[in-house]
Design a protein around this motif. Structure first.
Motif, PDB file in Angstrom:
ATOM      1  N   ILE A   6     -13.296  -4.096 -17.693  1.00 18.59           N
ATOM      2  CA  ILE A   6     -14.492  -3.259 -17.564  1.00 18.59           C
ATOM      3  C   ILE A   6     -15.652  -3.974 -18.238  1.00 18.59           C
ATOM      4  N   ARG A   7     -16.710  -4.173 -17.488  1.00 12.52           N
ATOM      5  CA  ARG A   7     -17.935  -4.801 -17.997  1.00 12.52           C
ATOM      6  C   ARG A   7     -18.960  -3.683 -18.189  1.00 12.52           C
ATOM      7  N   TYR A   8     -19.326  -3.455 -19.442  1.00 12.25           N
ATOM      8  CA  TYR A   8     -20.291  -2.409 -19.781  1.00 12.25           C
ATOM      9  C   TYR A   8     -21.666  -3.013 -20.023  1.00 12.25           C
ATOM     10  N   VAL A   9     -22.692  -2.320 -19.607  1.00 15.10           N
ATOM     11  CA  VAL A   9     -24.055  -2.599 -20.062  1.00 15.10           C
ATOM     12  C   VAL A   9     -24.318  -1.536 -21.122  1.00 15.10           C
ATOM     13  N   VAL A  10     -24.490  -1.999 -22.367  1.00 15.86           N
ATOM     14  CA  VAL A  10     -24.600  -1.082 -23.498  1.00 15.86           C
ATOM     15  C   VAL A  10     -26.048  -0.950 -23.956  1.00 15.86           C
ATOM     16  N   ASP A  11     -26.316   0.155 -24.605  1.00 12.88           N
ATOM     17  CA  ASP A  11     -27.604   0.373 -25.260  1.00 12.88           C
ATOM     18  C   ASP A  11     -27.491  -0.267 -26.641  1.00 12.88           C
ATOM     19  N   GLN A  12     -28.239  -1.342 -26.873  1.00 11.17           N
ATOM     20  CA  GLN A  12     -28.134  -2.069 -28.143  1.00 11.17           C
ATOM     21  C   GLN A  12     -28.473  -1.203 -29.351  1.00 11.17           C
ATOM     22  N   ASP A  13     -29.242  -0.168 -29.150  1.00 12.71           N
ATOM     23  CA  ASP A  13     -29.566   0.739 -30.252  1.00 12.71           C
ATOM     24  C   ASP A  13     -28.432   1.729 -30.535  1.00 12.71           C
ATOM     25  N   LYS A  14     -27.391   1.693 -29.696  1.00 14.00           N
ATOM     26  CA  LYS A  14     -26.282   2.632 -29.852  1.00 14.00           C
ATOM     27  C   LYS A  14     -24.933   1.914 -29.934  1.00 14.00           C
ATOM     28  N   LEU A  15     -24.934   0.712 -30.494  1.00 11.61           N
ATOM     29  CA  LEU A  15     -23.677  -0.031 -30.595  1.00 11.61           C
ATOM     30  C   LEU A  15     -22.677   0.662 -31.506  1.00 11.61           C
ATOM     31  N   THR A  16     -23.147   1.309 -32.558  1.00 10.62           N
ATOM     32  CA  THR A  16     -22.233   2.045 -33.442  1.00 10.62           C
ATOM     33  C   THR A  16     -21.551   3.170 -32.670  1.00 10.62           C
ATOM     34  N   GLU A  17     -22.314   3.884 -31.851  1.00  8.15           N
ATOM     35  CA  GLU A  17     -21.754   4.963 -31.044  1.00  8.15           C
ATOM     36  C   GLU A  17     -20.787   4.413 -29.993  1.00  8.15           C
ATOM     37  N   PHE A  18     -21.140   3.272 -29.405  1.00  8.27           N
ATOM     38  CA  PHE A  18     -20.257   2.669 -28.411  1.00  8.27           C
ATOM     39  C   PHE A  18     -18.945   2.242 -29.064  1.00  8.27           C
ATOM     40  N   GLU A  19     -19.006   1.691 -30.265  1.00  5.26           N
ATOM     41  CA  GLU A  19     -17.785   1.300 -30.959  1.00  5.26           C
ATOM     42  C   GLU A  19     -16.914   2.525 -31.247  1.00  5.26           C
ATOM     43  N   THR A  20     -17.513   3.633 -31.606  1.00  2.00           N
ATOM     44  CA  THR A  20     -16.757   4.869 -31.815  1.00  2.00           C
ATOM     45  C   THR A  20     -16.063   5.284 -30.520  1.00  2.00           C
ATOM     46  N   TYR A  21     -16.785   5.222 -29.408  1.00  2.00           N
ATOM     47  CA  TYR A  21     -16.216   5.540 -28.096  1.00  2.00           C
ATOM     48  C   TYR A  21     -15.029   4.613 -27.793  1.00  2.00           C
ATOM     49  N   CYS A  22     -15.190   3.325 -28.067  1.00  2.28           N
ATOM     50  CA  CYS A  22     -14.115   2.359 -27.830  1.00  2.28           C
ATOM     51  C   CYS A  22     -12.878   2.709 -28.645  1.00  2.28           C
ATOM     52  N   ARG A  23     -13.079   3.037 -29.904  1.00  4.18           N
ATOM     53  CA  ARG A  23     -11.940   3.361 -30.774  1.00  4.18           C
ATOM     54  C   ARG A  23     -11.184   4.590 -30.274  1.00  4.18           C
ATOM     55  N   MET A  24     -11.893   5.520 -29.654  1.00 10.19           N
ATOM     56  CA  MET A  24     -11.213   6.670 -29.056  1.00 10.19           C
ATOM     57  C   MET A  24     -10.228   6.202 -27.988  1.00 10.19           C
ATOM     58  N   TRP A  25     -10.696   5.306 -27.112  1.00 12.19           N
ATOM     59  CA  TRP A  25      -9.859   4.836 -26.017  1.00 12.19           C
ATOM     60  C   TRP A  25      -8.739   3.914 -26.479  1.00 12.19           C
ATOM     61  N   LEU A  26      -8.950   3.200 -27.586  1.00 10.91           N
ATOM     62  CA  LEU A  26      -7.868   2.369 -28.130  1.00 10.91           C
ATOM     63  C   LEU A  26      -6.662   3.226 -28.500  1.00 10.91           C
ATOM     64  N   GLU A  27      -6.903   4.463 -28.914  1.00 12.84           N
ATOM     65  CA  GLU A  27      -5.818   5.395 -29.230  1.00 12.84           C
ATOM     66  C   GLU A  27      -5.318   6.131 -27.985  1.00 12.84           C
ATOM     67  N   LEU A  28      -6.213   6.441 -27.069  1.00 16.64           N
ATOM     68  CA  LEU A  28      -5.844   7.249 -25.904  1.00 16.64           C
ATOM     69  C   LEU A  28      -4.997   6.489 -24.886  1.00 16.64           C
ATOM     70  N   LEU A  29      -5.412   5.325 -24.498  1.00 19.77           N
ATOM     71  CA  LEU A  29      -4.776   4.620 -23.382  1.00 19.77           C
ATOM     72  C   LEU A  29      -3.266   4.415 -23.562  1.00 19.77           C
ATOM     73  N   PRO A  30      -2.787   4.004 -24.739  1.00 22.55           N
ATOM     74  CA  PRO A  30      -1.331   3.821 -24.887  1.00 22.55           C
ATOM     75  C   PRO A  30      -0.530   5.108 -24.672  1.00 22.55           C
ATOM     76  N   ARG A  31      -1.119   6.256 -24.893  1.00 26.47           N
ATOM     77  CA  ARG A  31      -0.428   7.527 -24.639  1.00 26.47           C
ATOM     78  C   ARG A  31      -0.013   7.667 -23.182  1.00 26.47           C
ATOM     79  N   PHE A  32      -0.732   6.981 -22.315  1.00 27.62           N
ATOM     80  CA  PHE A  32      -0.489   7.091 -20.878  1.00 27.62           C
ATOM     81  C   PHE A  32       0.247   5.869 -20.325  1.00 27.62           C
TER      82      PHE A  32
END
Length: 107
Positions: A6-32
């Motif tokens: 997945i290639r994301y175009v991110v909002d550079q002013d929201k990299l902290t928020e994007f990293e939080t979003y990523c960490r959510m999926w790092l935990e979620l995906l293995p469940r499936f």
């Protein structure tokens, strides 16, 4: 095996928020049943591109994950967080079949 890139175009002013979003999926995906290879965020320079890479046993397993994730309350929370923060502007999803060989780095 099928690997999703997945290639994301991110909002550079929201990299902290994007990293939080990523960490959510790092935990979620293995469940499936998926294997997450990580997210790669901009590091040097003025880049607004981030990458996410994960694999499933097959495309059928990926489709099963998509169906199960659509009903999962924690996935709904992750999606609500994205809608609230708009931490990325858009994404492109591509699928690959890996060819493996010798490790690039000696241990």
């Amino acid at each position: 095996m099928i690997t999703c890139h997945i290639r994301y175009v991110v909002d550079q002013d929201k990299l902290t928020e994007f990293e939080t979003y990523c960490r959510m999926w790092l935990e979620l995906l293995p469940r499936f049943g998926g294997i997450h290879h990580g997210y790669f965020l901009p590091s040097e320079g003025e880049s607004d591109i981030a990458l996410g890479i994960f694999s499933f046993e097959s495309f059928a397993a990926y489709e099963k994950y998509r169906q199960a994730a659509a009903l999962d309350p924690d996935v709904a929370k992750a999606m609500a967080y994205y809608r609230e923060t708009r931490c990325f502007l858009r994404y492109e999803r591509s699928f690959f079949r890996p060819v493996m060989g010798e490790p690039l780095f000696a241990s």
